[in-house]
Every structure is written in structure tokens, then in C-alpha cells.
Design a protein around this motif. Structure first.
Motif, PDB file in Angstrom:
ATOM      1  N   SER A 166     -10.880   3.359  -3.892  1.00 46.16           N
ATOM      2  CA  SER A 166     -10.051   3.301  -2.589  1.00 46.16           C
ATOM      3  C   SER A 166     -10.710   4.207  -1.727  1.00 46.16           C
ATOM      4  O   SER A 166     -10.949   4.063  -0.428  1.00 46.16           O
ATOM      5  CB  SER A 166      -8.786   3.455  -2.745  1.00 46.16           C
TER       6      SER A 166
ATOM      7  N   LYS B  25      -9.332   3.420  -9.689  1.00 46.92           N
ATOM      8  CA  LYS B  25      -8.853   2.548  -8.558  1.00 46.92           C
ATOM      9  C   LYS B  25      -8.768   3.541  -7.241  1.00 46.92           C
ATOM     10  O   LYS B  25      -9.235   3.179  -6.265  1.00 46.92           O
ATOM     11  CB  LYS B  25      -7.340   1.889  -8.716  1.00 46.92           C
TER      12      LYS B  25
ATOM     13  N   THR C  59      -0.751   2.199   1.400  1.00 47.06           N
ATOM     14  CA  THR C  59      -1.723   1.432   1.836  1.00 47.06           C
ATOM     15  C   THR C  59      -3.156   1.868   2.010  1.00 47.06           C
ATOM     16  O   THR C  59      -4.076   1.396   1.830  1.00 47.06           O
ATOM     17  CB  THR C  59      -1.269   0.655   3.194  1.00 47.06           C
TER      18      THR C  59
ATOM     19  N   ASP D 198      -5.073   3.082   4.247  1.00 51.26           N
ATOM     20  CA  ASP D 198      -6.319   2.307   5.043  1.00 51.26           C
ATOM     21  C   ASP D 198      -5.983   2.658   6.643  1.00 51.26           C
ATOM     22  O   ASP D 198      -4.927   2.600   6.865  1.00 51.26           O
ATOM     23  CB  ASP D 198      -6.088   0.986   4.764  1.00 51.26           C
TER      24      ASP D 198
ATOM     25  N   ASN E 245      -7.409  -6.366   2.666  1.00 52.70           N
ATOM     26  CA  ASN E 245      -6.759  -7.297   1.444  1.00 52.70           C
ATOM     27  C   ASN E 245      -5.618  -6.965   0.645  1.00 52.70           C
ATOM     28  O   ASN E 245      -4.891  -7.696   0.352  1.00 52.70           O
ATOM     29  CB  ASN E 245      -8.177  -7.539   0.619  1.00 52.70           C
ATOM     30  N   LYS E 246      -5.732  -5.499   0.232  1.00 46.23           N
ATOM     31  CA  LYS E 246      -4.488  -5.153  -0.534  1.00 46.23           C
ATOM     32  C   LYS E 246      -3.218  -5.386   0.183  1.00 46.23           C
ATOM     33  O   LYS E 246      -2.234  -5.816  -0.425  1.00 46.23           O
ATOM     34  CB  LYS E 246      -4.546  -3.835  -0.768  1.00 46.23           C
TER      35      LYS E 246
ATOM     36  N   ILE F  82     -12.273  -1.978  -1.452  1.00 49.35           N
ATOM     37  CA  ILE F  82     -10.985  -2.622  -1.569  1.00 49.35           C
ATOM     38  C   ILE F  82     -10.530  -3.181  -2.821  1.00 49.35           C
ATOM     39  O   ILE F  82     -11.545  -3.885  -3.621  1.00 49.35           O
ATOM     40  CB  ILE F  82     -10.799  -3.737  -0.387  1.00 49.35           C
ATOM     41  N   ILE F  83      -9.308  -2.917  -3.421  1.00 48.81           N
ATOM     42  CA  ILE F  83      -8.868  -3.716  -4.586  1.00 48.81           C
ATOM     43  C   ILE F  83      -7.806  -4.622  -4.403  1.00 48.81           C
ATOM     44  O   ILE F  83      -6.808  -4.207  -3.728  1.00 48.81           O
ATOM     45  CB  ILE F  83      -8.613  -2.366  -5.475  1.00 48.81           C
ATOM     46  N   SER F  84      -8.083  -6.062  -4.665  1.00 48.06           N
ATOM     47  CA  SER F  84      -6.966  -6.878  -4.134  1.00 48.06           C
ATOM     48  C   SER F  84      -6.145  -6.889  -5.564  1.00 48.06           C
ATOM     49  O   SER F  84      -6.308  -6.623  -6.517  1.00 48.06           O
ATOM     50  CB  SER F  84      -7.694  -8.127  -3.882  1.00 48.06           C
TER      51      SER F  84
ATOM     52  N   GLU G  53       0.014   1.597  -6.434  1.00 49.42           N
ATOM     53  CA  GLU G  53       0.529   0.462  -6.310  1.00 49.42           C
ATOM     54  C   GLU G  53       0.937   0.246  -4.572  1.00 49.42           C
ATOM     55  O   GLU G  53       0.827  -0.950  -4.306  1.00 49.42           O
ATOM     56  CB  GLU G  53       1.656  -0.009  -7.115  1.00 49.42           C
TER      57      GLU G  53
ATOM     58  N   ASP H 170      -3.709  -0.204   8.538  1.00 50.78           N
ATOM     59  CA  ASP H 170      -2.428  -0.460   7.813  1.00 50.78           C
ATOM     60  C   ASP H 170      -1.109  -0.918   8.675  1.00 50.78           C
ATOM     61  O   ASP H 170      -0.261  -1.404   7.963  1.00 50.78           O
ATOM     62  CB  ASP H 170      -2.074   0.683   6.888  1.00 50.78           C
TER      63      ASP H 170
END
Length: 451
Positions: free
Chosen positions: A444, A440, A46, A48, A106-107, A449-451, A43, A51
Motif C-alpha cells: 500500500s 499488504k 483508506t 489514499d 479499488n479498496k 492497490i490491494i482489493s 482492514e 479517499d
């Protein structure tokens, strides 16, 4: 370091997220008293390259708090973590408060928007800026963190009531957190209290003394040990601001009506590993200390400016409890903290229904935890972990997205999740939830990307 060994035993977490990200997630689970480091990682990491120096971010609606962190993990033993990584929190703060969200993944965009809405609506009381690493703490890092706090406070000038906290979570701090989680008492020093015992009561596994302690002594130990004083408490000091009227009132009583403070205030309760009366010097030696009731009194007195106000007449009623039995300590802490969300949670976790579920799990080889918060054990299945997946599986995904405290405050939500449910069904839902999280993570890693 015991905490390092415990972290390294979490092989599944390390395999899923790589050692550096797993270390950050596990350390944050320890800091936030979260029972599921894997869920927290899914959760809040980040994960990425773009980030914006925010390696971890969490919006906690229950505690009205935003927590974001910069992480660093070294495979070599060196004297300290790089201070420039701490200064990256300036960049992180800028993006959190005012950066163009269209330029972030997006996340991260979704959580930044949620944080800004919460700030605009007055739903945030505290922001934590953290630098998490596996090296010794240093003065240089501390200076950079103080700069980051100053920058963030300036950005939040429209709402100065928000308390901004910064911490360097290196090996010493994390070992203290781990020790506190294991033994409930983080401050293990021998501390001399400059007052004598008035009388003593004893029980089967405890011994208690009543003292009348000087306010200046309480202020001194608060300023020396800070949050470590409240390691066995459900809550630490919540600060002094316009929303904390009770704490402001406590401080004003100490400043302006010091001779009556003893009768105005309920006093504090201290948990200790042992106490000894020094009758010749009329003092009492405490072996370890945690204030399990009275954090707001302690912090409010601790915030008094003694260059302007004299605390020599401030006295505080104090109950000292010596106990080493874990089960008894748990009950002592529970019954000394009567906030609604805590007693409500405990009402369910200790219910006959939850004990029945736990016994069913045990009968077919699974451990089911009734404990709230972080656990260093390998048990990843328990009341706190499963309530949200159980509600979502039942079709109530709106309730499932709420903070966990609010779910346990609503009997209807609790019953929808657990009433008449068998452990095999709970295990199915829990396993399905974990499988979704794993999927998920895989997406990733593939750059999806999972929003």
C-alpha cells in the motif's frame, strides 16, 4: 491524559502507519472494543489521497453497523480541532450513499459496494459518523456534526429506521472511553438517587441494595450522560425504531400505563464504586454509575417526550451493586447479560481447552489473552485474534470471512479452529497472518492497490 501515554507506547503500530494514521486506528480500536489495532488499521484505513474524505470505514456484520470516520492529528496544542474537517463527513456520506464508485480507489470501492448492498438488503441498523482527533472537543465541531447527521438522514429517507449516531472523539471523549475500559465505570460523579434503600444483601467482595427508583430520575441521568451510563455493559441503548419493537413497547408502557410499569418491567442493575444511605432525606448517594443490565429500559424511558407524557407514576425496580474486585465485576457483568452471542463467546473463552492453550503459551514465554475486545496492553495474541486465521489456514476461508460472533456461535467453526491444536501451531498461523498484513501495508505504501 492516560490514554495518550498508552497510545504512544504502541511503537510498532506508529512505525508501521505513521503517527496520525496509527492514532486514528488505535482510537477506533478503543471505540469499537477491537483487540487488534494493527489488523483494524490494515482492514479499515483508506490510506489514499483520493479517499473522498473517508479516512476510516468499517462494515460490521455482527452489529449490523457501518462506521466511518474523518481523522485529524495535531502536533501542536491548540484549543480545538478544525470544524471544517468535521464538515468533510458530508462529503464522505455523499460518496458512501450515492457517489460514482468508479471514481474511487479499488479498496474503497469494494467496501462502499458492500455497504450499499447491506443497506439495500435491510442489514444495517446503525451508522456511526465520527470525527477523531487529539484536541479538546468544541461547540463548532458539534454543530458541523449535527449538519452531517441531517444530511445523511435525508439521503436515507427511504429507510428512516436506521439509527444515525455522530460523535466527536477528542481527548475528553477518548479519555472517558479509556477509563471505562480500564475500570468499567465511566460516570464517576457522585449522583443522588431520590429514593431510599429497601434492603441490602452482601457477599465476599460485593454489597447490593434494592431500590424502587423514579422513572423521571432514570430519564434525567440518561439524557445527561448518554452512552457513558452503559460503559460496563456489553451493549448500549439500541434505539427506538420499527425494528426495535421491545423498546417501543417499553416506552409505550411508560407513556400510557405508567402506574403498572413497575410490574411489567424486569428492572435494571447498576454497578457502582460505592453507595451510601441518607436516612434523613430518604435518598441514596451513588459514587459512580454504570447500568450493566437494563440499557433498553433506560434508553426507552429516556426517549419519552415529557412535554406530552407525565412520568411521575413510573417506578423501576433497581438493584445496585457495589464492587471493586475486577474478577468479580467481570462475572457480574457476564451473568447479567445473557444474549446468545455473549454467553457463547464466554463459554469458549473460559473453556478448559482455551485455558490449556493459554498455559502452553505461558510456558514458552508468550501471553495469550482470553479477553474479548480492546486491550490497552501489548498482548496481541488471543482467542479473538486467531480464530479467523486458524480457519483460513485450515482451508475454510469462507467461514473465516464471516463476522467473529457468528464463528463463536457455530461449534463446528470453533472446533475446526481450535480442537486439539497446540499453541506452537496457533503461533505459526498467527505469525503468518501478521506477516501477510505487514506485506499488504508495504504494498500500500508503494502505491500498489490491494482489493
Amino acid at each position: 491524559m492516560n490514554y495518550i501515554k498508552t497510545f504512544q507506547a504502541n511503537t510498532e503500530l506508529i512505525q508501521q502507519f505513521d503517527e496520525d494514521k496509527a492514532y486514528l486506528a488505535w482510537s477506533m480500536a478503543l471505540y469499537l472494543d477491537c483487540p487488534d489495532a494493527e489488523q483494524l488499521a490494515t482492514e479499515c484505513l483508506t490510506d489514499d489521497g483520493n479517499d473522498k474524505k473517508i479516512d476510516f470505514i468499517r462494515l460490521d456484520w455482527d452489529s449490523k453497523r457501518i462506521v466511518f470516520a474523518q481523522g485529524y492529528y495535531s502536533s501542536r496544542k491548540v484549543d480545538s480541532a478544525p470544524a471544517n474537517k468535521a464538515s468533510d463527513l458530508n462529503t464522505a456520506s455523499a460518496w458512501l450513499i450515492s457517489g460514482d464508485v468508479n471514481e474511487v480507489p479499488n479498496k474503497l470501492k469494494a467496501i462502499i459496494n458492500d455497504c450499499r448492498s447491506a443497506l439495500d438488503n435491510g442489514d444495517i441498523e446503525q451508522i456511526d459518523l465520527l470525527y477523531v482527533h487529539n484536541l479538546p472537543e468544541s461547540v463548532n465541531v458539534s454543530k458541523e456534526l449535527n449538519t452531517a447527521v441531517t444530511y445523511l438522514l435525508r439521503s436515507l429517507s427511504k429507510d428512516t429506521s436506521i439509527n444515525v449516531v455522530t460523535r466527536e472523539l477528542g481527548i475528553e471523549a477518548l479519555e472517558r472511553l479509556y477509563s471505562a475500559q480500564e475500570s468499567s465505570i465511566a460516570v464517576k460523579d457522585s449522583i443522588e438517587c431520590p429514593t431510599k434503600v429497601q434492603f441490602i444483601e452482601e457477599g465476599p467482595s460485593w454489597k447490593s441494595a434494592i431500590l424502587s427508583i423514579p422513572g423521571i430520575w432514570l430519564r434525567d441521568i440518561f439524557n445527561k450522560y448518554g452512552d457513558d451510563l452503559f460503559s460496563a455493559n456489553y451493549r448500549g441503548f439500541l434505539g427506538i425504531n420499527k425494528r426495535r419493537k421491545i423498546n417501543t413497547g417499553i416506552r409505550q408502557s411508560a407513556e400510557n400505563d405508567s402506574s403498572n410499569f413497575w410490574v411489567y418491567n424486569n428492572g435494571i442493575t447498576i454497578l457502582t464504586l460505592g453507595f451510601e444511605e441518607n436516612k434523613r432525606s430518604s435518598t441514596t448517594t451513588l459514587q459512580g454509575i454504570s447500568i450493566i443490565n437494563g440499557a433498553q429500559t433506560t434508553g426507552s424511558i429516556g426517549s419519552v417526550d415529557i412535554t406530552k407524557y407525565d412520568l411521575k407514576e413510573v417506578k423501576v425496580l433497581c438493584r445496585v451493586i457495589q464492587c471493586s474486585n475486577a474478577a468479580t465485576i467481570s462475572q457480574i457483568v457476564k451473568y447479567n447479560n445473557t444474549q446468545n452471542e455473549i454467553t457463547t463467546w464466554d463459554q469458549y473463552s473460559n473453556s478448559a481447552e482455551q485455558k490449556r492453550i493459554s498455559e502452553e503459551f505461558r510456558n514458552f514465554g508468550h501471553e495469550y489473552s482470553l479477553k474479548r475486545g480492546f486491550s490497552s496492553s501489548s498482548i496481541q495474541l488471543g482467542i479473538e485474534q486467531v480464530i479467523q486465521p486458524m480457519l483460513a489456514f485450515a482451508g475454510d476461508y469462507i467461514s473465516a470471512s464471516r463476522g467473529k460472533n457468528s464463528l463463536f456461535e457455530r461449534r463446528s467453526s470453533y472446533e475446526k479452529a481450535f480442537k486439539d491444536q497446540k499453541s506452537r501451531h496457533i503461533l505459526l498461523v498467527h505469525t503468518l497472518s501478521k506477516a501477510i498484513n505487514t506485506y499488504k501495508i508495504e504494498l500500500s505504501k508503494k502505491g500498489l492497490i490491494i482489493s
